[in-house]
Design an enzyme around this catalytic site. Structure first.
Site, PDB file in Angstrom:
ATOM      1  N   LYS A 265      10.535  -8.481 -20.350  1.00 13.54           N
ATOM      2  CA  LYS A 265       9.493  -7.589 -19.849  1.00 13.54           C
ATOM      3  C   LYS A 265       8.244  -8.346 -19.422  1.00 13.54           C
ATOM      4  CE  LYS A 265      10.997  -3.345 -22.114  1.00 13.54           C
ATOM      5  NZ  LYS A 265      12.142  -3.810 -22.944  1.00 13.54           N
TER       6      LYS A 265
HETATM    7  C1  LIG Z   1      13.480  -3.233 -22.798  1.00 14.74           C
HETATM    8  C2  LIG Z   1      14.621  -4.030 -23.337  1.00 14.74           C
HETATM    9  C3  LIG Z   1      15.957  -3.810 -22.915  1.00 14.74           C
HETATM   10  C4  LIG Z   1      16.342  -2.670 -21.998  1.00 14.74           C
HETATM   11  O1  LIG Z   1      15.928  -2.901 -20.677  1.00 14.74           O
HETATM   12  P1  LIG Z   1      15.922  -1.690 -19.627  1.00 14.74           P
HETATM   13  O2  LIG Z   1      15.314  -2.243 -18.389  1.00 14.74           O
HETATM   14  O3  LIG Z   1      15.088  -0.606 -20.250  1.00 14.74           O
HETATM   15  O4  LIG Z   1      17.341  -1.251 -19.442  1.00 14.74           O
HETATM   16  C5  LIG Z   1      16.950  -4.654 -23.385  1.00 14.74           C
HETATM   17  N1  LIG Z   1      16.666  -5.655 -24.248  1.00 14.74           N
HETATM   18  C6  LIG Z   1      15.404  -5.895 -24.680  1.00 14.74           C
HETATM   19  C7  LIG Z   1      15.169  -7.000 -25.642  1.00 14.74           C
HETATM   20  C8  LIG Z   1      14.331  -5.102 -24.237  1.00 14.74           C
HETATM   21  O5  LIG Z   1      13.090  -5.351 -24.683  1.00 14.74           O
END
Ligand SMILES: *Cc1c(COP(=O)(O)O)cnc(C)c1O
Length: 432
Positions: A107
């Site tokens: 993210k």
């Molecule tokens: C947010 C997150 C996901 C999921 O990603 P999406 O884009 O919401 O499908 C998977 N793994 C981790 C570690 C995350 O922080």
């Protein structure tokens, strides 16, 4: 370039409006009007390009009409000041490590890009004192807070449920100071989200304050995630291993995988995708039955994927004109219970020495179960295993080294504001 709403009931908007608003007025998600096909020559020498060079080419295809070259380049280069290496794990399976950013999760890419883009628009409009509100159950808050740290003209308020995020997660957004304020809400994640939504609907607040959200559905967080699909392909191409590439993506809200689908639409030679889920198997069920039945999420050890109504599902429907058969040509699904996630982490560590986190483990196992011999599989390792320290240590029965970046957060002093879950208190606080 203009952006339209997936609900089709709202006017087209500019990039700036899409970024500042986040959600379309008809509650749909914004999509770029055109997805440009990159010239074949780009793929021919992609292996010789750097991550930043590749990312700039992609960013230019989307944002080049709306942002001057030099500024866009600065935003891209500044966002990607860390690597996303592809690491060989076993046989024809590779890990795309997306945990080398400031908060050790993928993210960081979207959050850093969005922070810089929003900062740019705010300067352009001559605005000051913009307040970004974000509710978090753990991971989003840290990426957003660190992404916006020190960005001028913006103050971020991270709302999180008291006692319901891990100590490591909490330390990543409560110890920063500067333009970041952590608000510890005496309630649940849903209460936090309700407070944020109520703030955006409150007329008085919006007339007095410049409020915006850094939600994951924002196009400025969503589209930059395409960057690393190209770069992962480039790294394999350099080694002559980029034939029949399959991406396996641990999915919750499905933003990450949808960015990959967009990369494919831009011409990146990806054979297919696997959406890897935990027990929240709504998308898997949709692929099997053609019916989409959102329901409350169930709690798992891969908690960032505990989503019962993935918000980006509508973007996938939109990309494929709602055709199940077209969707199934590009995407298959797998899902794993906690017990098998644990088994995967343990077995992979014992057999290969590679330590997976619970989310990446779903992606890895889906390749183990479904990859064909002529394919090369890349799973997205979406976070560093040390972010889920207790769970991972419990599985492998060993101490897991905590990277220095994480330790630094944990040494910082917690600063937070305590609030109840009623809106009046929150409103009064924002206005004070
Ligand atoms: C947010 C997150 C996901 C999921 O990603 P999406 O884009 O919401 O499908 C998977 N793994 C981790 C570690 C995350 O922080």
């Amino acid at each position: 370039m203009k952006y339209y709403s997936t609900n089709g009931q709202a006017p087209y908007v500019t990039l700036q409006e899409a970024v500042v608003k986040g959600l379309a007025p008809d509650k749909g998600l914004f999509m770029p009007e055109t997805i440009k096909l990159l010239p074949a020559s780009f793929y021919e020498n992609i292996g010789s390009l750097s991550f930043q060079e590749i990312a700039y080419t992609i960013a230019h295809a989307f944002f080049g009409d709306d942002i001057e070259k030099d500024t866009l380049k600065e935003i891209v280069y500044d966002t990607l000041n860390f690597d996303t290496p592809v690491v060989h794990v076993t046989d024809n399976i590779y890990s795309l490590e997306l945990f080398h950013g400031p908060t050790l999760a993928f993210k960081d890419v979207g959050a850093r890009f969005m922070a810089r883009l929003l900062g740019y628009f705010i300067r352009k409009q001559g605005q000051k004192d913009v307040k970004v509100l974000v509710a978090t159950s753990g991971d989003t808050g840290s990426a957003v807070a660190n992404g916006f740290l020190g960005v001028e003209g913006i103050h971020v308020y991270v709302l999180y449920p008291k006692g319901k995020v891990s100590r490591i997660q909490e330390s990543q957004f409560t110890t920063l100071g500067q333009n970041i304020t952590a608000i510890e809400v005496n309630g649940t994640f849903d209460d936090c989200q309700t407070l944020v939504k109520a703030a955006f609907l409150d007329k008085e607040l919006n007339s007095k304050l410049n409020l915006t959200s850094a939600n994951s559905i924002n196009v400025a967080r969503f589209l930059p995630q395409a960057f690393y699909y190209f770069y992962a392909y480039a790294q394999l191409a350099k080694q002559g291993r980029a034939n029949n590439v399959v991406f396996s993506v641990p999915s919750g809200n499905f933003g990450n995988i949808t960015a990959g689908l967009i990369a494919k639409r831009m011409g990146l030679p990806i054979r297919r995708f696997i959406a890897a889920n935990n027990s929240n198997d709504i998308f898997y069920e949709y692929l099997q039955t053609g019916e989409y039945n959102p329901r409350p999420s169930v709690q798992t050890i891969a908690n960032a994927m505990d989503v019962g109504d993935p918000s980006n599902f509508v973007r996938i429907l939109d990309l494929y004109n709602k055709s199940l058969s077209k969707i199934k040509k590009d995407i298959s699904g797998e899902w794993y219970k906690d017990e098998s996630i644990k088994e995967t982490v343990k077995k992979t560590y014992t057999e290969t020495g590679y330590l997976l986190d619970p989310h990446g483990a779903c992606g890895y196992q889906a390749l183990k179960d479904g990859l064909k011999p002529d394919e090369t599989g890349i799973f997205l390792e979406t976070a560093h295993p040390a972010k889920f320290l207790e769970v991972v240590e419990g599985i492998v029965n060993e101490k897991v080294p905590v990277p220095e970046k994480l330790q630094k957060f944990m040494k910082g002093e917690k600063q937070s504001v305590s609030l109840g879950k009623n809106f009046d208190g929150f409103k009064e606080y924002l206005l004070s």
